[in-house]
Design a protein around this motif. Sequence first.
Motif, PDB file in Angstrom:
ATOM      1  N   GLY A   1      25.347 -39.256   8.817  1.00  0.00           N
ATOM      2  CA  GLY A   1      25.761 -40.089   7.709  1.00  0.00           C
ATOM      3  C   GLY A   1      27.073 -39.605   7.123  1.00  0.00           C
ATOM      4  N   ILE A   2      27.296 -39.913   5.855  1.00  0.00           N
ATOM      5  CA  ILE A   2      28.527 -39.506   5.178  1.00  0.00           C
ATOM      6  C   ILE A   2      28.573 -37.985   5.094  1.00  0.00           C
ATOM      7  CG2 ILE A   2      29.744 -39.562   2.963  1.00  0.00           C
ATOM      8  CD1 ILE A   2      28.541 -42.371   2.547  1.00  0.00           C
ATOM      9  N   ASN A   3      29.722 -37.417   5.434  1.00  0.00           N
ATOM     10  CA  ASN A   3      29.908 -35.970   5.272  1.00  0.00           C
ATOM     11  C   ASN A   3      31.007 -35.702   4.241  1.00  0.00           C
ATOM     12  OD1 ASN A   3      32.454 -36.149   6.587  1.00  0.00           O
ATOM     13  ND2 ASN A   3      31.541 -35.756   8.587  1.00  0.00           N
ATOM     14  N   HIS A   4      31.259 -34.408   4.003  1.00  0.00           N
ATOM     15  CA  HIS A   4      32.222 -34.067   2.956  1.00  0.00           C
ATOM     16  C   HIS A   4      33.604 -34.636   3.244  1.00  0.00           C
ATOM     17  CE1 HIS A   4      35.231 -31.489   0.896  1.00  0.00           C
ATOM     18  NE2 HIS A   4      34.409 -31.680  -0.095  1.00  0.00           N
ATOM     19  N   ARG A   5      34.007 -34.588   4.485  1.00  0.00           N
ATOM     20  CA  ARG A   5      35.324 -35.106   4.845  1.00  0.00           C
ATOM     21  C   ARG A   5      35.412 -36.614   4.556  1.00  0.00           C
ATOM     22  NH1 ARG A   5      39.630 -33.784   8.062  1.00  0.00           N
ATOM     23  NH2 ARG A   5      40.642 -35.506   9.153  1.00  0.00           N
ATOM     24  N   ASP A   6      34.375 -37.352   4.949  1.00  0.00           N
ATOM     25  CA  ASP A   6      34.365 -38.795   4.681  1.00  0.00           C
ATOM     26  C   ASP A   6      34.516 -39.068   3.189  1.00  0.00           C
ATOM     27  OD1 ASP A   6      33.794 -39.283   7.396  1.00  0.00           O
ATOM     28  OD2 ASP A   6      31.631 -39.223   7.040  1.00  0.00           O
ATOM     29  N   GLN A   7      33.716 -38.362   2.382  1.00  0.00           N
ATOM     30  CA  GLN A   7      33.718 -38.595   0.941  1.00  0.00           C
ATOM     31  C   GLN A   7      35.055 -38.206   0.317  1.00  0.00           C
ATOM     32  OE1 GLN A   7      32.464 -35.680  -1.794  1.00  0.00           O
ATOM     33  NE2 GLN A   7      34.050 -36.947  -2.703  1.00  0.00           N
ATOM     34  N   ARG A   8      35.595 -37.071   0.729  1.00  0.00           N
ATOM     35  CA  ARG A   8      36.835 -36.567   0.133  1.00  0.00           C
ATOM     36  C   ARG A   8      38.047 -37.437   0.465  1.00  0.00           C
ATOM     37  NH1 ARG A   8      41.144 -35.862  -1.090  1.00  0.00           N
ATOM     38  NH2 ARG A   8      42.293 -33.969  -1.632  1.00  0.00           N
TER      39      ARG A   8
ATOM     40  N   ALA B   1      37.998 -40.710   1.297  1.00  0.00           N
ATOM     41  CA  ALA B   1      37.871 -42.121   0.932  1.00  0.00           C
ATOM     42  C   ALA B   1      38.847 -42.454  -0.193  1.00  0.00           C
ATOM     43  CB  ALA B   1      36.432 -42.424   0.509  1.00  0.00           C
ATOM     44  N   SER B   2      39.001 -43.740  -0.456  1.00  0.00           N
ATOM     45  CA  SER B   2      39.914 -44.206  -1.517  1.00  0.00           C
ATOM     46  C   SER B   2      41.326 -43.665  -1.324  1.00  0.00           C
ATOM     47  CB  SER B   2      39.386 -43.808  -2.904  1.00  0.00           C
ATOM     48  OG  SER B   2      38.165 -44.426  -3.166  1.00  0.00           O
ATOM     49  N   ASN B   3      41.766 -43.661  -0.069  1.00  0.00           N
ATOM     50  CA  ASN B   3      43.108 -43.175   0.264  1.00  0.00           C
ATOM     51  C   ASN B   3      43.308 -41.724  -0.158  1.00  0.00           C
ATOM     52  OD1 ASN B   3      45.605 -43.602   1.502  1.00  0.00           O
ATOM     53  ND2 ASN B   3      46.616 -44.070  -0.440  1.00  0.00           N
ATOM     54  N   GLY B   4      42.222 -40.951  -0.137  1.00  0.00           N
ATOM     55  CA  GLY B   4      42.308 -39.539  -0.498  1.00  0.00           C
ATOM     56  C   GLY B   4      42.276 -39.279  -1.989  1.00  0.00           C
ATOM     57  N   ASN B   5      42.092 -40.321  -2.803  1.00  0.00           N
ATOM     58  CA  ASN B   5      42.091 -40.155  -4.259  1.00  0.00           C
ATOM     59  C   ASN B   5      40.691 -39.804  -4.772  1.00  0.00           C
ATOM     60  OD1 ASN B   5      44.879 -40.786  -4.601  1.00  0.00           O
ATOM     61  ND2 ASN B   5      44.372 -42.947  -4.304  1.00  0.00           N
ATOM     62  N   GLN B   6      40.103 -38.785  -4.159  1.00  0.00           N
ATOM     63  CA  GLN B   6      38.770 -38.313  -4.481  1.00  0.00           C
ATOM     64  C   GLN B   6      38.831 -36.799  -4.700  1.00  0.00           C
ATOM     65  OE1 GLN B   6      36.378 -41.062  -4.757  1.00  0.00           O
ATOM     66  NE2 GLN B   6      35.355 -40.736  -2.807  1.00  0.00           N
TER      67      GLN B   6
END
Length: 644
Positions: A99-106, A108-113
């Motif tokens: 599923g979603i991992n840290h890289r995916d989450q971080r 996302a939103s063009n890196g604005n996370q």
Amino acid sequence: MRRVTYLAMAAAFGAATSVVAIAGPAAAADNPLVSAGSVRLSGIVATTGPDRIGDPEFPVAREGHDEGEGGEPPATSGPAVRSARVAAAGREVSVTFPGINHRDQRLASNGNQFSLEPPDQALCVGPGHVVESVNTALRVYDKAGHAVTPTIGLNEFFGYTPGINRTTGEFGAFVTDPICHFDPDTGRYFLAILTIDQDPDTGNFTGKNRLDIAVSRTSDPTGDWKLYKLPVQNDGTEGTPDHGCDPIAPADAGPEVTSPGACIGDYPHIGADKNGIYLTTNEYSLFSDGSNGGAAYTGAQIYAISKRQLVAGVDKPTMQMFESPKLGPFRSFTVWPAIAPKGQDSRANGGTEFFLSSTLGDGSETGNTAPSEKRIGVWSLTNTRSLDSATPNLRLANKLVPAARYALPPESVQKPGPTPLADCLNDRSDTFGPGVGCWGLFFDTAPTTTEELSGLDSGDTRMQQVLYADGKIWGALGTAVQVGGQTRAGILWVTVEASVEKGRLAARTDETGYVAVAGHDVSYPALAQTRSGKVVMAATLVGTDHYPSATYTVLNSGRPTVRVISEGVGPKDGFAGYEAFGGGRPRWGDYGAAAMDGDRLWLASETIEQSCTLAEYLTGGIGSCSGTRTSLANWATRVSAVTL
């Protein structure tokens, strides 16, 4: 959010002993729940940010609320239990995928996370799709495990600007603690998060916070969703009651603080019956610890909302709130509402929703500082069909019942393996110039401590996901256990038979047991039931022979066997817990998830799905290890379908 920790750095929070009937919900006229428009998920243009360590976040760790800043109960070894067997899962696992991992989450939103730990995980499954949300991100999959949407930032989904705009430096809302439920009666998805407003210039909290709620318009989650906002600062503003949370000291309050006495609706959870959707929170002072004359912790809050009105898209659905109810001598804490297999919710007493809670916590919430406990709380909310009326008449009751002994679990012990982030922080070579080791990626001066492989936070003794099936309430929580001659983290599970007769809650413990493994730790349970009646627990297994791994265990089939669905491939190597980044708890997961889908159960647990050396960490995109992690963390999630 249980101290959701995030970095804003270089890629960097039996017999009853008491019965209480609780009247006095907040009046319907005081309902602050309001419409917030709509969104089409497939209409969000999701972009992935650049993979480079040179995007500076901010130079210090930033933390949310920590439940447990009061005194911890005395350490205890926990009950002595028998070790479960461990075996590999077989063909009963029909689908399994990362599923979603840290890289995916971080990214996302063009890196604005932000970089966040741990992976708070939500999962809900409908007729054609699997929806997973982790921390600040959301993704939809088909039932073969193929992604049908990109990873979408929850700020975008709920209509907020990104958490941090890396071009302008402007802050958006801080979102955390996603929860999700697919309701088979209505064919709709329900998704909610805790949202905290931040000052756009400084990122400081303003005080206002809410539960953002989304309801899908159809059984296709890629389509339209109706949005709602439920303010939960409970300081008398925006139609909320005033719970007297400890205010920020005037000397510490900047001009951005608009609600200095704000509470926070922390750690939300979701349940449902035929008539209602039920959200619960743990309520703390957002800004202070009780030293300014107010309450540091007030208790759990229970919000009951008309399901039919949510599905119909009514702009102001009926809602009833139960404010800080007591459980015998204790403050309420993590009162987790039940979900049920299709058609198994209780229709008695005009509709009844059940909840479970523990009584121990770490002492700062419940007020119970005993080293261990043998009681849990059973809760009922009756006449839920009245939620569809103009004047709902709900009745909340609770009762303490005996349970097997449980105690605060120790940290989970990791199997040794590559830890490139720790090695980077410890590097004293000339990697980036004379006297500038790998640590120079993050700091101006070398850290003064030597980092070691961290343990994993095993959580505490709060109740985890609750199930109502075949007329019984099932719950599970973390506990210390004595197994194989060691004190390890394990799981206590319990079933309760409960009914309400003439307005009085009757409840007794039916069955109880432990899941523990010699030389290993088991943590973060989530429960679901098959059509044939087997109750299955998803959890993480970690220890001597296993890196953090996704497992399932059938609880009601004799001696339990912990079956490994997906083996972890390395240790958790993230910033939370490392002294250079502020130390603190080595965050792992606040909760996993389980969802029922006819003959199949869908399980989601935290895992580690990558491993690399320091040399690989410094090759190519620095810190990415060939696109498998970020420089700051390597957690992952695993989603699986099990047919038994």
